[in-house]
Write a protein that holds these residues in place. Structure first.
Motif, PDB file in Angstrom:
ATOM      1  N   GLU A 128       6.596   4.518   1.422  1.00  0.00           N
ATOM      2  CA  GLU A 128       6.013   3.318   1.222  1.00  0.00           C
ATOM      3  C   GLU A 128       5.701   2.339   2.535  1.00  0.00           C
ATOM      4  OE1 GLU A 128       8.552   2.552  -2.977  1.00  0.00           O
ATOM      5  OE2 GLU A 128       9.309   1.914  -1.113  1.00  0.00           O
ATOM      6  N   GLN A 149      -2.925   1.303  -1.520  1.00  0.00           N
ATOM      7  CA  GLN A 149      -2.572  -0.107  -1.854  1.00  0.00           C
ATOM      8  C   GLN A 149      -2.145  -0.039  -3.201  1.00  0.00           C
ATOM      9  OE1 GLN A 149      -4.417  -4.286  -2.399  1.00  0.00           O
ATOM     10  NE2 GLN A 149      -4.326  -4.051  -0.138  1.00  0.00           N
ATOM     11  N   GLU A 150      -0.854  -0.467  -3.708  1.00  0.00           N
ATOM     12  CA  GLU A 150      -0.412  -0.574  -5.214  1.00  0.00           C
ATOM     13  C   GLU A 150      -0.327  -1.939  -5.877  1.00  0.00           C
ATOM     14  OE1 GLU A 150       3.190   1.584  -4.797  1.00  0.00           O
ATOM     15  OE2 GLU A 150       2.180   3.530  -5.269  1.00  0.00           O
ATOM     16  N   TYR A 169       1.896  -0.419  -0.244  1.00  0.00           N
ATOM     17  CA  TYR A 169       1.238   0.768   0.196  1.00  0.00           C
ATOM     18  C   TYR A 169       2.091   2.003  -0.024  1.00  0.00           C
ATOM     19  CZ  TYR A 169      -2.743  -1.653   2.016  1.00  0.00           C
ATOM     20  OH  TYR A 169      -4.150  -2.437   2.327  1.00  0.00           O
ATOM     21  N   SER A 170       1.389   3.132  -0.466  1.00  0.00           N
ATOM     22  CA  SER A 170       2.303   4.434  -0.503  1.00  0.00           C
ATOM     23  C   SER A 170       1.478   5.448  -0.222  1.00  0.00           C
ATOM     24  CB  SER A 170       2.894   4.572  -1.961  1.00  0.00           C
ATOM     25  OG  SER A 170       2.214   4.968  -2.882  1.00  0.00           O
TER      26      SER A 170
END
Length: 178
Positions: A128, A149-150, A169-170
């Motif tokens: 992340e 981007q989550e 983000y991940s």
């Protein structure tokens, strides 16, 4: 801690002997603007940062590599993982770089080396990154390196007397043998 090498870089442990180098970039407002820190003013500030690197390594929650150019043993930034959860196979990546080296692909090269180390050596499933919305350069860097981007974490952390929103983000480990 293991040392990592890329085409142009050596990522290595940061020691108290590197305090002047660490101070030389963490004293710059443009470097710490999105890190929740005030610019460093003294060698003691840099030594405290290096002590934090040692503490996260010792307690198993992360590590921070000093970024150096091959053949030049001067720390010009750092990149590493923190808030590691062995149980959940995840960690958070963080990085910063002296402005003298911005725009040269160095941050991306260091980021890729640390991501590969996290996925292959530490068997992480997820890495992340938390980024302030104003930090467009870091968001673009992460996106160029496969991070998605989550969402927005509203008022996620309290730094320098205010609450900061952070984008999550991940990047997931896509290895088939997981």
């Amino acid at each position: 801690m293991k040392q990592l090498e890329t085409n142009r870089l050596v990522l290595r442990s940061v020691t108290p002997a590197d305090a002047a180098s660490v101070l030389s970039y963490l004293c710059k407002p443009e470097v710490v603007a999105h890190m929740g820190l005030e610019p460093f003013a003294t060698l003691d500030d840099a030594l405290e940062e290096i002590a934090w690197y040692d503490s996260i390594l010792k307690d198993g929650t992360g590590f921070r590599f000093g970024i150096t150019i091959k053949g030049q043993d001067v720390v010009i930034g750092s990149c590493g993982l923190l808030n590691r959860s062995e149980k959940h196979h995840r960690a958070e990546i963080g990085f910063e770089l002296s402005p003298d080296y911005w725009g040269k692909g160095i941050a991306g090269e260091a980021l890729e080396a640390v991501v590969a180390y996290g996925f292959h050596e530490l068997q992480l499933m997820r890495i992340e990154a938390l980024v302030e919305p104003e930090n467009e350069a870091s968001m673009h860097l992460l996106e160029r390196h496969g991070f998605l981007q989550e969402g927005l974490l509203r008022s996620y952390e309290f730094t320098r007397g205010k609450y900061d929103d952070l984008y999550m983000y991940s990047r997931l480990n896509q290895r088939k043998d997981r």
